[in-house]
Design an enzyme around this catalytic site. Structure first.
Site, mmCIF file in Angstrom:
data_model
loop_
_atom_site.group_PDB
_atom_site.id
_atom_site.type_symbol
_atom_site.label_atom_id
_atom_site.label_comp_id
_atom_site.label_asym_id
_atom_site.label_seq_id
_atom_site.Cartn_x
_atom_site.Cartn_y
_atom_site.Cartn_z
ATOM 1 N N HIS A 157 -11.272 -10.205 -5.457
ATOM 2 C CA HIS A 157 -9.711 -10.609 -6.009
ATOM 3 C C HIS A 157 -8.674 -10.660 -5.222
ATOM 4 O O HIS A 157 -6.849 -11.422 -5.228
ATOM 5 C CB HIS A 157 -9.636 -9.907 -7.484
ATOM 6 N N ASP A 365 -1.785 -12.859 0.117
ATOM 7 C CA ASP A 365 -1.863 -12.142 -1.474
ATOM 8 C C ASP A 365 -3.309 -13.229 -1.387
ATOM 9 O O ASP A 365 -3.497 -14.612 -1.483
ATOM 10 C CB ASP A 365 -1.132 -12.100 -2.597
HETATM 11 C C1 GDG Z 1 -5.195 -8.823 -7.469
HETATM 12 C C2 GDG Z 1 -4.711 -9.636 -6.660
HETATM 13 C C3 GDG Z 1 -5.076 -11.478 -7.735
HETATM 14 C C4 GDG Z 1 3.621 -6.477 -13.233
HETATM 15 N N1 GDG Z 1 4.595 -5.339 -12.780
HETATM 16 C C5 GDG Z 1 4.774 -4.817 -14.281
HETATM 17 C C6 GDG Z 1 3.898 -5.361 -14.336
HETATM 18 N N2 GDG Z 1 2.663 -6.374 -13.509
HETATM 19 C C7 GDG Z 1 2.031 -7.312 -13.604
HETATM 20 C C8 GDG Z 1 2.297 -8.669 -13.288
HETATM 21 C C9 GDG Z 1 0.601 -9.352 -13.650
HETATM 22 C C10 GDG Z 1 -0.264 -8.134 -12.372
HETATM 23 O O1 GDG Z 1 1.121 -6.976 -12.489
HETATM 24 C C11 GDG Z 1 0.148 -7.970 -10.627
HETATM 25 O O2 GDG Z 1 -0.544 -9.403 -10.751
HETATM 26 P P1 GDG Z 1 -0.808 -10.071 -9.390
HETATM 27 O O3 GDG Z 1 -1.621 -10.607 -9.320
HETATM 28 O O4 GDG Z 1 0.387 -10.779 -9.374
HETATM 29 O O5 GDG Z 1 -1.293 -8.853 -8.183
HETATM 30 P P2 GDG Z 1 -2.417 -7.513 -7.765
HETATM 31 O O6 GDG Z 1 -1.818 -6.875 -8.553
HETATM 32 O O7 GDG Z 1 -1.825 -7.052 -6.336
HETATM 33 O O8 GDG Z 1 -3.792 -8.346 -8.254
HETATM 34 C C12 GDG Z 1 -3.638 -10.747 -6.863
HETATM 35 C C13 GDG Z 1 -5.198 -10.821 -9.177
HETATM 36 O O9 GDG Z 1 -5.702 -9.505 -8.406
HETATM 37 C C14 GDG Z 1 -5.974 -11.305 -9.940
HETATM 38 O O10 GDG Z 1 -7.075 -11.835 -9.425
HETATM 39 O O11 GDG Z 1 -3.979 -12.309 -8.064
HETATM 40 O O12 GDG Z 1 -3.734 -11.579 -5.022
HETATM 41 O O13 GDG Z 1 -3.767 -8.807 -5.332
HETATM 42 O O14 GDG Z 1 -0.229 -9.160 -14.274
HETATM 43 O O15 GDG Z 1 2.986 -9.459 -14.957
HETATM 44 N N3 GDG Z 1 2.915 -5.867 -15.998
HETATM 45 C C15 GDG Z 1 3.991 -5.278 -16.618
HETATM 46 N N4 GDG Z 1 5.128 -4.010 -16.581
HETATM 47 C C16 GDG Z 1 5.644 -4.454 -15.162
HETATM 48 O O16 GDG Z 1 6.297 -3.517 -14.901
HETATM 49 N N5 GDG Z 1 3.196 -4.774 -18.002
#
Ligand code: GDG
Length: 475
Positions: A157, A365
Site C-alpha cells: 500500500h 504517498d
Molecule cells: C495507506 C497509504 C494508500 C482521515 N481522517 C479521518 C479519516 N481518515 C481516513 C480518510 C482515508 C484514510 O483515512 C486515509 O487514507 P490515505 O490513502 O489518504 O492514507 P494512509 O492512511 O496513509 O493509507 C496510502 C492507502 O494505504 C490505501 O492503499 O492510499 O497511500 O499510505 O480513507 O478518509 N476517516 C475518518 N475520520 C477522520 O477524521 N472516519
C-alpha cells in the site's frame, strides 16, 4: 467461488451497529471482502502477557473476522519498530528518520512466523490468500515453509522506493527474496513497480520476462500495478446520510461566506502538512487581499503516537499553526483551523462536500484515498477543486487535478490562487473527468483485477511447472 483470505496487520471488525470501522485500508478491505464470504485475519490491536494460541472470531455480513493478540515486546519490535520506525520512513524517502535496529528485524520475523502458525490451520485447499502491506512481507515465505500450496498474493500500500534507498536496509536481500514466495506482487502504480524491478535487475541479478513476470532467487513472480480505489457507490450514498447533511450544513454556516481550503490526513510526516502550512502562509503574505476571504481547515488525526517522530510532528504542527494564526489572525478571522479530532465517515463526507479546494500535498504517498473521497463527495453543479501532489500515486490517474510540487511553496500557492479563481465551467469539466475515473477504478475493480491476476498466475505457474516436469520425464 474460492474463499478469499485477506491478511493484514490490523483487522477492523464491524462496529456495534454492523458499520465497518474507519480508515482507508479498513474501508477498502471491508468492501473488497463483501462478496467473497471470506476471512480477514490479523492482529486485534490488543496485547497479551503471553501467547496462548487464542484466536477470536466474529462473523458479520458473511465475512469471518479472525484476530490474535500480540505480546508487548512483539508490538514494540515488529509494529512500532520495524514497520513504523524502519520500513515506513525508508519507503517514504525519509532516510533521516529511519532506524535500523537488529531487534526490530528479529521482532518482525518472529511476528510473521507467529501469524503463519496461527493462520496455517485455518487454510483450506483452494483458498486464495491475499497479504496486505509492508508489515507482512515475509508471511508468504513462512506459509510456504508450512506446506501451503495455495495461490498467494501480496499488495504493497506504500511506495516502493528507489533502489539506492533499499540498499541502506540491512538484510535487504532477504526482505526482497521473501516477496518471491508469492505468485503476484501488487503496487499502486507503474512507478513503484518499476522501482522494484530496478532493484531486481540491478541488485538481485534477476530478469524481467516478456510476459510481465520477473525471475530472481530461483523463483518467478508477477509484479503488477493495481491502483486502489474507494467504495465510490457507498461513498455517494453516504453523502446523502443525515449525518453528512448535518455536517455539511454546519460547515456552510461556519464558513460565513468565505472559501474553505481543506486538508484531511493521518498526522504523518509523509503527508506534507508542514510544507502545506508554509505554502499557505506564503499565499497570505503574497496575496493579502485573500485574507478574510479564505481559511484552511486542516484535519490531522493522531496515529502511531508511540513513535517519537510522530510526537515531534504534533508539537511542530501545533507550534506552526499557532505561529501563523498569531501573526495573521484578526479579531474576527482565523486563517487556520487546526483540528486533531477524528470524525465519523459520514461527517467527513459532509466536510469534503462543503470545501472549495482540497489540498492533498503529500511528499510521497502510495496512492492517497482522500483525493478520491473528496472528488466523490462533490456536488456536480458546483464542484470544488483538487490540488494534488505529483508524488502521490493518485497523481498518475487523476490528471485533471491541479498537479503540484509540494516541495515548492510558490508552486502550491500558485495552484491555490488558480483554484480559487477557476471558472465554474472548468471546475465542472475537471470534476467530471476525475469522477469518471473514481467510479470506474473503484475498490471492487481493484479487488477483481488483483484476484483475477492471482488466479491466473497461480494456475499458469502450476501448468508451467507440470510442463517442465513432464519434459524432464519426472511427472
Ligand atoms: C495507506 C497509504 C494508500 C482521515 N481522517 C479521518 C479519516 N481518515 C481516513 C480518510 C482515508 C484514510 O483515512 C486515509 O487514507 P490515505 O490513502 O489518504 O492514507 P494512509 O492512511 O496513509 O493509507 C496510502 C492507502 O494505504 C490505501 O492503499 O492510499 O497511500 O499510505 O480513507 O478518509 N476517516 C475518518 N475520520 C477522520 O477524521 N472516519
Amino acid at each position: 467461488m474460492s474463499r478469499l483470505i485477506v491478511v493484514s496487520n490490523r483487522v477492523s471488525p464491524p462496529g456495534p451497529e454492523g458499520a465497518p470501522s474507519q480508515g482507508g485500508l479498513a474501508m477498502a478491505m471491508s468492501a473488497a471482502l463483501r462478496e467473497y464470504s471470506g476471512m480477514w485475519f490479523g492482529w486485534s490491536g490488543q496485547s497479551t502477557p503471553a501467547y496462548d494460541g487464542k484466536l477470536s472470531t466474529q462473523r458479520a455480513n458473511g465475512v469471518t473476522y479472525a484476530t490474535m493478540d500480540l505480546e508487548e515486546q512483539d508490538i514494540e519490535e515488529y509494529y512500532n519498530g520495524y514497520a513504523n520506525r524502519t520500513l515506513w520512513p525508508l519507503f517514504h524517502y525519509r532516510i533521516d528518520l529511519t532506524q535500523y535496529e537488529r531487534s526490530y528485524g528479529q521482532g518482525y520475523e518472529r511476528v510473521n512466523a507467529r501469524f503463519a502458525d496461527m493462520l496455517t490451520p485455518l487454510i483450506e485447499p483452494g483458498d486464495l490468500i491475499w497479504v496486505q502491506d509492508y508489515h507482512l512481507i515475509p508471511l508468504g515465505r513462512e506459509l510456504r515453509m508450512r506446506g501451503l500450496k495455495n495461490a498467494m498474493g501480496f499488495f504493497l500500500h506504500i511506495p516502493w522506493p528507489a533502489r539506492e534507498l533499499v540498499l541502506t536496509l540491512p538484510r535487504h536481500r532477504q526482505l526482497v527474496e521473501a516477496l518471491f514466495h508469492y505468485d503476484v506482487i501488487g503496487f499502486h502504480t507503474e512507478e513503484w513497480k518499476n522501482a522494484f524491478l530496478s532493484y531486481i535487475l540491478q541488485d538481485a541479478g534477476g530478469m524481467a520476462m516478456s510476459d510481465g513476470r520477473a525471475t530472481a532467487f530461483g523463483r518467478t513472480v508477477l509484479p503488477k500495478a493495481f491502483p486502489i480505489g474507494i467504495d465510490a457507490k457507498g461513498f455517494a450514498a453516504m453523502k446523502q446520510s443525515a449525518e453528512a447533511r448535518e455536517s455539511y450544513d454546519r460547515m456552510i454556516d461556519s464558513k460565513g461566506g468565505r472559501r474553505m481550503l481543506l486538508g484531511v490526513d493521518r498526522l504523518d510526516y509523509s503527508k506534507g502538512i508542514d510544507e502545506r502550512l508554509l505554502a499557505y502562509e506564503r499565499l497570505l503574505n503574497e496575496s493579502p487581499e485573500l485574507k478574510r476571504q479564505i481559511f484552511l481547515l486542516q484535519i490531522s488525526t493522531f496515529t502511531r503516537s508511540e513513535v517519537e517522530a510522530y510526537q515531534d510532528m504534533i508539537a511542530r504542527l501545533d507550534a506552526m499553526s499557532g505561529r501563523i494564526n498569531g501573526l495573521h489572525a484578526e479579531m474576527d478571522w482565523i486563517p487556520i483551523r487546526n483540528v486533531h479530532r477524528m470524525h465519523g465517515r459520514d461527517e467527513l463526507a459532509g466536510i469534503y462536500r462543503a470545501a472549495d479546494v482540497a489540498l492533498v500535498t503529500p511528499l510521497r504517498d502510495g496512492m492517497n484515498l482522500v483525493a478520491k473521497e473528496f472528488v466523490a463527495a462533490q456536488d456536480e453543479s458546483d464542484p470544488g477543486v483538487l490540488v494534488l501532489s505529483r508524488f502521490a500515486g493518485a497523481a498518475a490517474q487523476m490528471r485533471d487535478a491541479l498537479i503540484v510540487n509540494p516541495f515548492s511553496q510558490e508552486d502550491v500557492a500558485d495552484a491555490i490562487r488558480r483554484a480559487l479563481a477557476m471558472p465554474v465551467e472548468e471546475r465542472r469539466r475537471r470534476w467530471r473527468a476525475l469522477m469518471e475515473g473514481v467510479e470506474r477504478d473503484d475498490v471492487v475493480a481493484w479487488r477483481d483485477s488483483f484476484v483475477a491476476s492471482l488466479e491466473e498466475a497461480h494456475v499458469g505457474g502450476k501448468t508451467r511447472r507440470a510442463r517442465i516436469a513432464a519434459a524432464r520425464g519426472d511427472g
